[in-house]
Design an enzyme around this catalytic site. Sequence first.
Site, short mmCIF file in Angstrom:
data_model
loop_
_atom_site.label_atom_id
_atom_site.label_comp_id
_atom_site.label_asym_id
_atom_site.label_seq_id
_atom_site.Cartn_x
_atom_site.Cartn_y
_atom_site.Cartn_z
N ARG A 68 0.83 -1.22 0.00
CA ARG A 68 0.00 0.00 0.00
C ARG A 68 0.86 1.26 0.00
NH1 ARG A 68 -4.16 -0.35 4.64
NH2 ARG A 68 -4.80 1.64 3.77
N ASN A 100 -8.41 9.00 5.83
CA ASN A 100 -7.39 8.41 4.97
C ASN A 100 -6.01 8.44 5.63
OD1 ASN A 100 -9.49 8.21 3.27
ND2 ASN A 100 -8.86 9.85 1.89
N HIS A 117 -7.36 8.30 11.41
CA HIS A 117 -6.92 6.90 11.39
C HIS A 117 -5.40 6.77 11.21
CE1 HIS A 117 -11.27 5.60 10.16
NE2 HIS A 117 -11.17 5.93 11.44
N CYS A 125 7.50 1.99 17.26
CA CYS A 125 7.88 0.72 17.90
C CYS A 125 6.79 0.25 18.86
CB CYS A 125 9.20 0.94 18.65
SG CYS A 125 9.71 -0.49 19.59
N CYS A 128 8.84 0.32 22.63
CA CYS A 128 9.22 1.57 23.32
C CYS A 128 8.42 2.77 22.83
CB CYS A 128 10.72 1.84 23.17
SG CYS A 128 11.23 2.37 21.52
N CYS A 146 12.90 -1.48 15.43
CA CYS A 146 13.26 -0.21 16.06
C CYS A 146 14.79 -0.12 16.22
CB CYS A 146 12.59 -0.16 17.43
SG CYS A 146 13.04 1.25 18.42
N CYS A 149 15.53 0.07 20.34
CA CYS A 149 15.40 -1.07 21.28
C CYS A 149 15.26 -2.42 20.58
CB CYS A 149 14.20 -0.84 22.21
SG CYS A 149 12.62 -1.15 21.42
N ASN A 212 -20.52 12.11 -3.27
CA ASN A 212 -20.22 10.68 -3.45
C ASN A 212 -20.93 10.23 -4.73
OD1 ASN A 212 -20.16 7.74 -3.05
ND2 ASN A 212 -19.68 8.20 -0.92
P1 OAD Z 1 -15.04 3.09 1.91
O1 OAD Z 1 -14.27 2.24 0.97
O2 OAD Z 1 -15.89 2.42 2.92
O3 OAD Z 1 -15.97 4.09 1.08
C1 OAD Z 1 -15.48 4.81 0.00
C2 OAD Z 1 -16.60 5.67 -0.54
O4 OAD Z 1 -16.06 6.48 -1.58
C3 OAD Z 1 -17.77 4.90 -1.15
O5 OAD Z 1 -18.97 5.37 -0.58
C4 OAD Z 1 -17.68 5.21 -2.64
O6 OAD Z 1 -18.96 5.29 -3.26
C5 OAD Z 1 -17.01 6.57 -2.60
N1 OAD Z 1 -16.29 6.95 -3.83
C6 OAD Z 1 -15.74 6.16 -4.78
N2 OAD Z 1 -15.16 6.90 -5.75
C7 OAD Z 1 -15.37 8.20 -5.41
C8 OAD Z 1 -15.02 9.45 -6.00
N3 OAD Z 1 -14.35 9.52 -7.14
N4 OAD Z 1 -15.41 10.59 -5.38
C9 OAD Z 1 -16.10 10.53 -4.21
N5 OAD Z 1 -16.45 9.38 -3.61
C10 OAD Z 1 -16.09 8.23 -4.20
O7 OAD Z 1 -13.97 4.08 2.60
P2 OAD Z 1 -14.11 4.92 3.95
O8 OAD Z 1 -15.49 5.44 4.13
O9 OAD Z 1 -13.00 5.89 3.93
O10 OAD Z 1 -10.45 2.42 8.46
O11 OAD Z 1 -13.80 3.82 5.02
C11 OAD Z 1 -13.72 4.19 6.36
C12 OAD Z 1 -12.66 3.37 7.06
O12 OAD Z 1 -12.89 1.98 6.83
C13 OAD Z 1 -11.26 3.57 6.55
O13 OAD Z 1 -10.62 4.71 7.08
C14 OAD Z 1 -10.59 2.32 7.03
C15 OAD Z 1 -11.63 1.30 6.67
O14 OAD Z 1 -11.65 0.16 7.44
C16 OAD Z 1 -9.33 2.02 9.04
O15 OAD Z 1 -8.40 1.55 8.42
C17 OAD Z 1 -9.33 2.23 10.52
#
Ligand code: OAD
Length: 250
Positions: A68, A100, A117, A125, A128, A146, A149, A212
């Site tokens: 990623r 993001n 997030h 680490c 530590c 790390c 440590c 969206n």
């Molecule tokens: P999602 O993958 O759940 O949702 C992405 C959203 O972006 C969807 O509703 C799509 O329809 C929309 N989308 C796609 N292309 C787009 C565009 N060009 N313009 C605007 N919107 C678009 O992602 P998140 O809502 O960010 O958490 O997910 C929330 C969290 O779930 C993330 O931060 C992550 C994940 O588990 C952690 O890692 C803690």
Amino acid sequence: MLSQSLLEALSSAQSICVLTGAGVSAESGVPTFRSAGGIWEKFRPEDFARFESFIRNPELVWEWYHYRKKVIREVMPNPGHIALAQMQDLVPDFTLVTQNVDGLHARAGSRNVIELHGNITRSYCVDCGLFAGEEEQAVFERTPRCKTCGGLLRPDVVWFGELLPAGAFGKAMEAARRCDVFLSVGTSGVVYPAASIPLAARSAGAYVVEINPEYTDLSPRMNETILGPSGEILPLLVTHLTQRASHEPT
Ligand code: OAD
């Protein structure tokens, strides 16, 4: 393209707060989590995004994060990120909150981004707690350690079951409660507590808009949903705010 209600709200807005999700980076080429072809269709969150999974198999989890990180290094901010960076100078009080971890908002020029997030480009680490220096992170290691440590380094991201970074959620809620216009951009709105931020803005009286290409779980609770990609819609809002700024007395 923009509704009269939104244009009016933008015309008088002194404070704007924005929550972004993976969708805002989709047009840069970063996969989202839940859309068709998204990350969670190929991987199970419990295999990668949990501390227990990491301790069980750090090499596997790091392999996923190295991948990623590589994707993120190779992409560029898109017009949606750039529009949000421009917006910060067009309104007296502006707050950008993101779920993001890709750092693309900062690369586009956004300042003081609240990263709910964490950020995948940093690691620390597990023993530590010290953060790795940039030069350490640049060296590719399957399971980085790390330098102080010898403990395992982990990405500075929030995994399932973990707390958000100290203060981040509180600051985001304060901004949501004091703003006149709130934008929920590119998020499916299913992960809490982040998804409660637009709802708090609405309860406090802000004009709350979702951007969206699809309706989400949050849509029924918004003032309006603009169906379209953020890279196309956000620049329209910036154009309106720029026109407003040019009419303001100097
Ligand atoms: P999602 O993958 O759940 O949702 C992405 C959203 O972006 C969807 O509703 C799509 O329809 C929309 N989308 C796609 N292309 C787009 C565009 N060009 N313009 C605007 N919107 C678009 O992602 P998140 O809502 O960010 O958490 O997910 C929330 C969290 O779930 C993330 O931060 C992550 C994940 O588990 C952690 O890692 C803690």
